[in-house]
Design a protein around this motif. Structure first.
Motif, short mmCIF file in Angstrom:
data_model
loop_
_atom_site.label_atom_id
_atom_site.label_comp_id
_atom_site.label_asym_id
_atom_site.label_seq_id
_atom_site.Cartn_x
_atom_site.Cartn_y
_atom_site.Cartn_z
N LEU A 1 0.32 -1.44 -0.08
CA LEU A 1 -0.10 -0.10 -0.07
C LEU A 1 1.03 1.36 0.19
O LEU A 1 0.15 2.56 -0.28
N THR A 2 1.66 1.17 0.13
CA THR A 2 3.54 2.36 0.45
C THR A 2 2.91 3.90 -1.14
O THR A 2 2.32 4.46 -0.30
N ASN A 3 1.99 2.91 -2.16
CA ASN A 3 2.22 3.39 -2.97
C ASN A 3 0.77 3.92 -3.16
O ASN A 3 0.12 4.96 -4.46
N MET A 4 -0.37 3.23 -2.45
CA MET A 4 -1.68 3.66 -2.78
C MET A 4 -1.99 4.94 -1.87
O MET A 4 -2.86 4.87 -2.37
N LEU A 5 -1.19 4.49 -1.18
CA LEU A 5 -2.44 5.66 -0.05
C LEU A 5 -1.61 7.43 -0.63
O LEU A 5 -0.82 7.94 -1.08
N PRO A 6 -2.65 8.19 -0.18
CA PRO A 6 -2.88 9.48 -0.66
C PRO A 6 -1.38 10.59 -0.35
O PRO A 6 -0.89 10.77 0.32
N THR A 7 -1.13 10.64 -1.34
CA THR A 7 0.45 11.23 -1.50
C THR A 7 0.22 12.62 -0.58
O THR A 7 1.58 13.16 -0.44
N SER A 8 -0.86 12.91 -0.95
CA SER A 8 -0.98 14.67 0.31
C SER A 8 -0.77 14.25 1.63
O SER A 8 -0.15 15.40 2.18
N CYS A 9 -0.52 12.84 1.89
CA CYS A 9 -0.55 12.73 3.62
C CYS A 9 0.99 12.05 3.05
O CYS A 9 1.65 12.25 4.32
N THR A 10 1.09 11.52 2.79
CA THR A 10 2.87 10.67 2.65
C THR A 10 3.56 11.81 2.33
O THR A 10 5.30 11.42 2.10
N SER A 11 3.13 12.49 1.30
CA SER A 11 4.56 13.63 1.52
C SER A 11 4.68 14.20 2.83
O SER A 11 6.14 14.92 2.47
N LYS A 12 3.99 13.86 3.94
CA LYS A 12 4.28 14.99 5.30
C LYS A 12 4.69 13.81 6.35
O LYS A 12 5.00 13.78 7.21
N PHE A 13 4.51 12.82 5.96
CA PHE A 13 4.30 11.27 7.13
C PHE A 13 4.42 10.11 6.34
O PHE A 13 4.60 9.36 5.20
N SER A 14 5.11 9.04 7.43
CA SER A 14 5.25 8.01 6.61
C SER A 14 4.17 7.08 6.26
O SER A 14 2.97 7.45 7.19
N PRO A 15 4.16 6.18 5.35
CA PRO A 15 2.92 5.60 4.94
C PRO A 15 2.25 4.95 6.27
O PRO A 15 1.26 4.73 5.99
N THR A 16 2.80 4.63 7.35
CA THR A 16 1.51 3.52 8.65
C THR A 16 1.34 4.74 9.13
O THR A 16 0.27 4.99 9.02
#
Length: 409
Positions: free
Chosen positions: A232-247
């Motif tokens: 799921l690492t690349n399936m989560l919203p980039t607006s979030c993963t650009s600031k936080f870890s995927p977890t």
């Protein structure tokens, strides 16, 4: 002639609001198989569809079933042996029939705001909140991680049968389906014209990280494994993963601020699932704690203190999340020891009469007021700091009579 009269009679009863719960046939979306949109065991995904009628023919309610997640290969393999990983097992166990109740029901008396909408329930069989999209099939265990493809295939089917012309559209889900609703909310909104009113309802889907509360490391490790297992690492919203870890981006407190579509949260500050499963890992849960979470009367004050601390963490996390959101949210946050609401009369359309009401409203009334812009429903129970049993003791006919009298008077 008799065979024709029977469904017409049932439809008449449903329209009149006499039938409290109606049964709907479960169907398999066989066309999804060609695009690899399949359950963990490779079977086609399943849905149940109840067509809208009357002045509800242009309104659509899409409901995502919940059921936790699988966090490693063995756990996912176990799920293929039950309906949460196999549509074949679903059809066998439910005899090809789903019961639509609560806010999915076609009962005009008990569910006046949504009773005649198209209702399309998508069954959960991927273990990833409809988010995984791994191309390769696990060669050893024959596991397929394709939840996102299932979601997309179901949306294409909905557009094929007319949802794109909706005047009103609601995406909702419970538990892991509530998290899926949050994750897919903006994507769902993008399916429609600008003139369509589109909103989302997450029911018991606000799973807190609680960085400073017991079990934070356990919760992080668990969802790290979910993300790793399902890619799921690349399936989560980039607006979030650009600031936080995927977890951290699977926790709604970090997701909700980025969602642009109107979102309503139905939650318990004493969420039974989270208290039972997300405070202690299975290996750390003592027999005393297990007895307590299964029956509140067995809890001592140290265990109640843990629950009160959970409530404090939950409420403050939710408040902070809403304050940081880009648009106003609706919410109904109660103190009942409960998880899941929308599919049940006692949980939603008649919740007030089992002790679960806020502002003299049932949960379904609160959602209806918010959806139709009758009010910005934003209520939290700030008075009760102990978990309450809100199951009610009335038999079903008595409960429904109380509920009808309240709704229509």
């Amino acid at each position: 002639m008799a065979a024709l009269l029977l469904p017409l009679t049932i439809l008449s009863l449903v329209t009149a609001g006499i039938v409290a719960v109606h049964n709907v046939s479960i169907s398999l979306l066989d066309s999804a198989v060609a695009r690899g949109a399949v359950c963990l065991d490779g079977t086609p995904p399943a849905y149940a569809y109840s067509p809208g009628f009357g002045d509800g023919v242009d309104n659509w309610h899409v409901f995502l079933q919940g059921g936790g997640w699988c966090h490693n290969v063995d756990n996912c393999l176990d799920r293929t042996r039950d309906p949460k990983g196999s549509s074949a097992k679903l059809m066998t166990e439910q005899n090809g029939v789903a019961s639509f109740g609560g806010m999915l029901d076609a009962n005009s008396t008990l569910n006046p705001d949504f009773y005649n909408w198209h209702v399309f329930k998508i069954f959960y069989c991927d273990g990833s909140s409809f988010m995984s999209n791994v191309e390769d099939v696990d060669p050893k265990h024959n596991l397929t991680y394709r939840g996102a493809r299932i979601y997309d295939a179901m949306m294409d089917e909905l557009l094929r049968i007319g949802m794109g012309n909706a005047k009103n559209a609601l995406l909702s889900g419970t538990s892991a389906g509530g998290l899926a609703t949050t994750l897919h909310c903006d994507k769902f909104q993008s399916l429609f014209h600008n003139t369509t009113k589109v909103k989302c309802v997450s029911d018991s889907g606000f799973f807190v990280h609680g960085e400073h509360f017991i079990g934070a490391d356990w919760r992080e490790a668990y969802f790290f494994n979910v993300i790793s297992t399902h890619g799921l690492t690349n399936m989560l919203p980039t607006s979030c993963t650009s600031k936080f870890s995927p977890t951290l981006c699977i926790f709604p407190e970090n997701l909700v601020p980025h969602i642009q579509t109107p979102l309503f949260l139905i939650e318990s500050a004493f969420d039974k699932y989270q208290i039972s499963n997300n405070v202690f890992s299975p290996s750390d849960a003592s027999p005393r704690w297990i007895n307590c979470i299964n029956n509140l009367t067995f809890c001592n004050w140290s265990e109640i203190k843990i629950m009160k601390d959970f409530r404090y963490t939950f409420i403050n996390t939710l408040k902070s999340t809403i304050e940081n959101s880009s648009s106003r949210r609706g919410y109904f946050v109660h103190s009942c020891y409960q998880h899941g609401h929308m599919e049940y009369v006692r949980g939603s359309t008649c919740s007030l009469f089992v002790g679960n009401g806020l502002a003299n409203k049932t949960i379904a009334q609160a959602v209806g007021d918010w959806f139709f812009d009758r009010s910005e429903f934003q209520e939290m129970d700030m008075l009760n700091d102990l978990p309450r049993n809100c199951t009610g003791f009335d038999d079903q006919p008595t409960l429904e009579k109380k509920c009808r009298d309240h709704i229509h008077h």
